[in-house]
Design an enzyme around this catalytic site. Structure first.
Site, mmCIF file in Angstrom:
data_model
loop_
_atom_site.group_PDB
_atom_site.id
_atom_site.type_symbol
_atom_site.label_atom_id
_atom_site.label_comp_id
_atom_site.label_asym_id
_atom_site.label_seq_id
_atom_site.Cartn_x
_atom_site.Cartn_y
_atom_site.Cartn_z
ATOM 1 N N GLY A 8 0.852 -1.193 0.000
ATOM 2 C CA GLY A 8 0.000 0.000 0.000
ATOM 3 C C GLY A 8 0.886 1.241 0.000
ATOM 4 O O GLY A 8 0.591 2.259 0.629
ATOM 5 N N GLY A 11 -0.307 4.998 -1.073
ATOM 6 C CA GLY A 11 -1.427 5.626 -0.373
ATOM 7 C C GLY A 11 -0.956 6.798 0.473
ATOM 8 O O GLY A 11 0.207 7.208 0.408
ATOM 9 N N ASP A 34 2.340 -1.817 -4.432
ATOM 10 C CA ASP A 34 0.943 -1.371 -4.464
ATOM 11 C C ASP A 34 0.273 -2.075 -5.630
ATOM 12 O O ASP A 34 0.937 -2.749 -6.422
ATOM 13 C CB ASP A 34 0.856 0.165 -4.595
ATOM 14 C CG ASP A 34 -0.390 0.714 -3.907
ATOM 15 O OD1 ASP A 34 -1.496 0.216 -4.204
ATOM 16 O OD2 ASP A 34 -0.267 1.627 -3.074
ATOM 17 N N ILE A 35 -1.037 -1.839 -5.747
ATOM 18 C CA ILE A 35 -1.782 -2.514 -6.804
ATOM 19 C C ILE A 35 -1.651 -1.778 -8.140
ATOM 20 O O ILE A 35 -2.029 -2.286 -9.181
ATOM 21 C CB ILE A 35 -3.257 -2.664 -6.359
ATOM 22 C CG1 ILE A 35 -3.974 -3.725 -7.174
ATOM 23 C CG2 ILE A 35 -3.974 -1.325 -6.342
ATOM 24 C CD1 ILE A 35 -5.255 -4.195 -6.550
ATOM 25 N N ARG A 36 -1.112 -0.557 -8.096
ATOM 26 C CA ARG A 36 -1.015 0.253 -9.321
ATOM 27 C C ARG A 36 0.391 0.836 -9.472
ATOM 28 O O ARG A 36 1.188 0.787 -8.538
ATOM 29 C CB ARG A 36 -2.050 1.386 -9.277
ATOM 30 C CG ARG A 36 -1.823 2.294 -8.116
ATOM 31 C CD ARG A 36 -2.920 3.327 -7.917
ATOM 32 N NE ARG A 36 -2.819 3.946 -6.605
ATOM 33 C CZ ARG A 36 -2.046 4.955 -6.307
ATOM 34 N NH1 ARG A 36 -1.300 5.510 -7.222
ATOM 35 N NH2 ARG A 36 -2.011 5.449 -5.083
ATOM 36 N N ASP A 51 -1.282 -7.314 -5.802
ATOM 37 C CA ASP A 51 -2.544 -7.195 -5.070
ATOM 38 C C ASP A 51 -2.342 -7.836 -3.697
ATOM 39 O O ASP A 51 -1.946 -9.009 -3.603
ATOM 40 C CB ASP A 51 -3.626 -7.942 -5.882
ATOM 41 C CG ASP A 51 -4.989 -7.925 -5.205
ATOM 42 O OD1 ASP A 51 -5.055 -7.588 -4.005
ATOM 43 O OD2 ASP A 51 -5.973 -8.251 -5.881
ATOM 44 N N TYR A 141 -15.626 -0.592 8.175
ATOM 45 C CA TYR A 141 -14.203 -0.272 8.363
ATOM 46 C C TYR A 141 -13.800 -0.558 9.816
ATOM 47 O O TYR A 141 -12.790 -1.204 10.088
ATOM 48 C CB TYR A 141 -13.996 1.204 8.015
ATOM 49 C CG TYR A 141 -12.600 1.748 8.199
ATOM 50 C CD1 TYR A 141 -11.503 1.209 7.537
ATOM 51 C CD2 TYR A 141 -12.385 2.869 9.022
ATOM 52 C CE1 TYR A 141 -10.237 1.746 7.693
ATOM 53 C CE2 TYR A 141 -11.126 3.417 9.166
ATOM 54 C CZ TYR A 141 -10.047 2.856 8.511
ATOM 55 O OH TYR A 141 -8.796 3.400 8.661
HETATM 56 C C1 AKB Z 1 -10.944 7.648 8.015
HETATM 57 O O1 AKB Z 1 -11.434 8.773 8.166
HETATM 58 O O2 AKB Z 1 -11.595 6.677 7.605
HETATM 59 C C2 AKB Z 1 -9.487 7.413 8.410
HETATM 60 C C3 AKB Z 1 -9.358 6.914 9.801
HETATM 61 C C4 AKB Z 1 -9.628 7.791 10.948
HETATM 62 O O3 AKB Z 1 -9.020 5.772 9.985
HETATM 63 N N1 AKB Z 1 -8.755 8.627 8.255
#
Ligand code: AKB
Length: 316
Positions: A8, A11, A34-36, A51, A141
């Site tokens: 990654g 990023g 990274d993937i790209r 990947d 997330y």
């Molecule tokens: C997000 O906003 O999703 C991130 C985080 C706080 O993990 N910056």
């Protein structure tokens, strides 16, 4: 010579961590992946396109470069994760499990994986959030971050893997743009203030979140990875913080540098995510165990963002 692999790498964190690691270990000692393709190509050499969810590809990479340390940063952030929960689970959890399994198999020395303040949820104490507390996030997330933290601890306890992690707050940088996060406004506001003189904020003015200037985050990450293992008492993920401000307070700080700056507020679906996260974090465990200390306050961070972005945007 054994090498460090950053997954990654292009990023928001990776694009600053790779140069920092290279100035410590030398260009050839750090493989960016990274993937790209990086832009411009060549600048990130040596790099590999791979990947993170491709186990065979990752294994080839670890073998080919004699990797002994991995920083696994590939992740879908909070707002993108809500749009694509399946992708968030696949990238964030599947790739971590792959890295941890390969780390055990190839006897890697150390692994870093980032968690986030998103591991907390609406039932967590929101002010001075403690290290050990309720972890019931309401975003995919956040679910992937709690799962990842428990996986890290499990691999440490079961296999003795030296895996280390921090719960990053919102990260602010003038180099790479964040993408798909809830805290991204704290970067976007600077670009729009300088380029348009105004910013339409997708959070309410009173929305207060923990944040950190990227230089602090990069230094803290490397310091954690350099800390003696016996000093570390947390093997899920360390609370880590620096500053905490509301959207209105940041706008007032920006206005000191751009007096004509105007801000308007149009909360969208990201407001709900922000409302489920802490307003400030207690990171005393990180400070005690491995000497974490931030250096940038809100005025210092704002001044350097304005100065560096003016240069980047070709403004005076
Ligand atoms: C997000 O906003 O999703 C991130 C985080 C706080 O993990 N910056």
């Amino acid at each position: 010579m054994a090498k460090t692999l950053v997954i990654g790498a292009f990023g928001q964190i990776g694009s600053e961590l790779v140069p920092a690691l290279r100035s410590k270990y030398g260009r050839e000692g750090v493989i960016a992946s990274d993937i790209r393709e990086p832009h411009p190509p060549g600048e990130m050499e040596p790099y590999e396109i791979c990947d993170a969810t491709d186990k065979e590809g990752m294994e080839r990479l670890i073998r080919r470069h004699d990797v002994d340390t991995v920083y696994h940063l590939a992740s879908l952030l909070s707002a993108s994760g809500e749009k694509n929960p399946d992708n968030a689970w696949r990238l964030n959890v599947k790739s971590l499990k792959i890295v941890l399994d390969l780390a055990v198999k190839h006897k890697l020395k150390r692994v870093f994986w980032p968690s986030s303040i998103a591991a907390f949820g609406p039932t967590t104490p929101r002010v001075g959030t403690p290290q050990h507390t309720v972890l019931k996030p309401t975003t995919m997330y956040g679910v992937t971050k709690v799962t990842g933290e428990l996986l890290c601890q499990y691999y440490h306890l079961k296999y003795g893997l030296d895996v280390r992690s921090v719960r990053y707050p919102g990260l602010i940088s003038h180099k790479a743009l964040p993408g798909g996060g809830t805290t991204d406004y704290a970067v976007g506001i600077f670009y729009d203030a300088l380029q348009k003189g105004s910013y339409s904020c997708y959070l309410r003015p009173d929305t207060r979140l923990p944040m950190m200037y990227m230089d602090d985050a990069i230094r803290g990450t490397i310091e954690l990875m350099d800390a003696p293992a016996e000093r570390l008492s947390v093997r899920t993920s360390y609370n880590l913080t620096a500053i905490s401000f509301s959207a209105a307070e940041l706008a007032a700080e920006v206005k000191k540098h751009v007096p004509s700056f105007k801000i308007s507020y149009k909360p969208d679906e990201r407001q709900k995510i922000a409302d489920s996260w802490p307003q400030s974090i207690d990171d005393s465990q990180a400070r005690k165990d491995w000497g974490w200390k931030h250096t940038y306050g809100v005025p210092e961070m704002t001044a350097v963002m304005i100065k560096e972005l003016k240069k980047k945007l070709g403004m005076r």
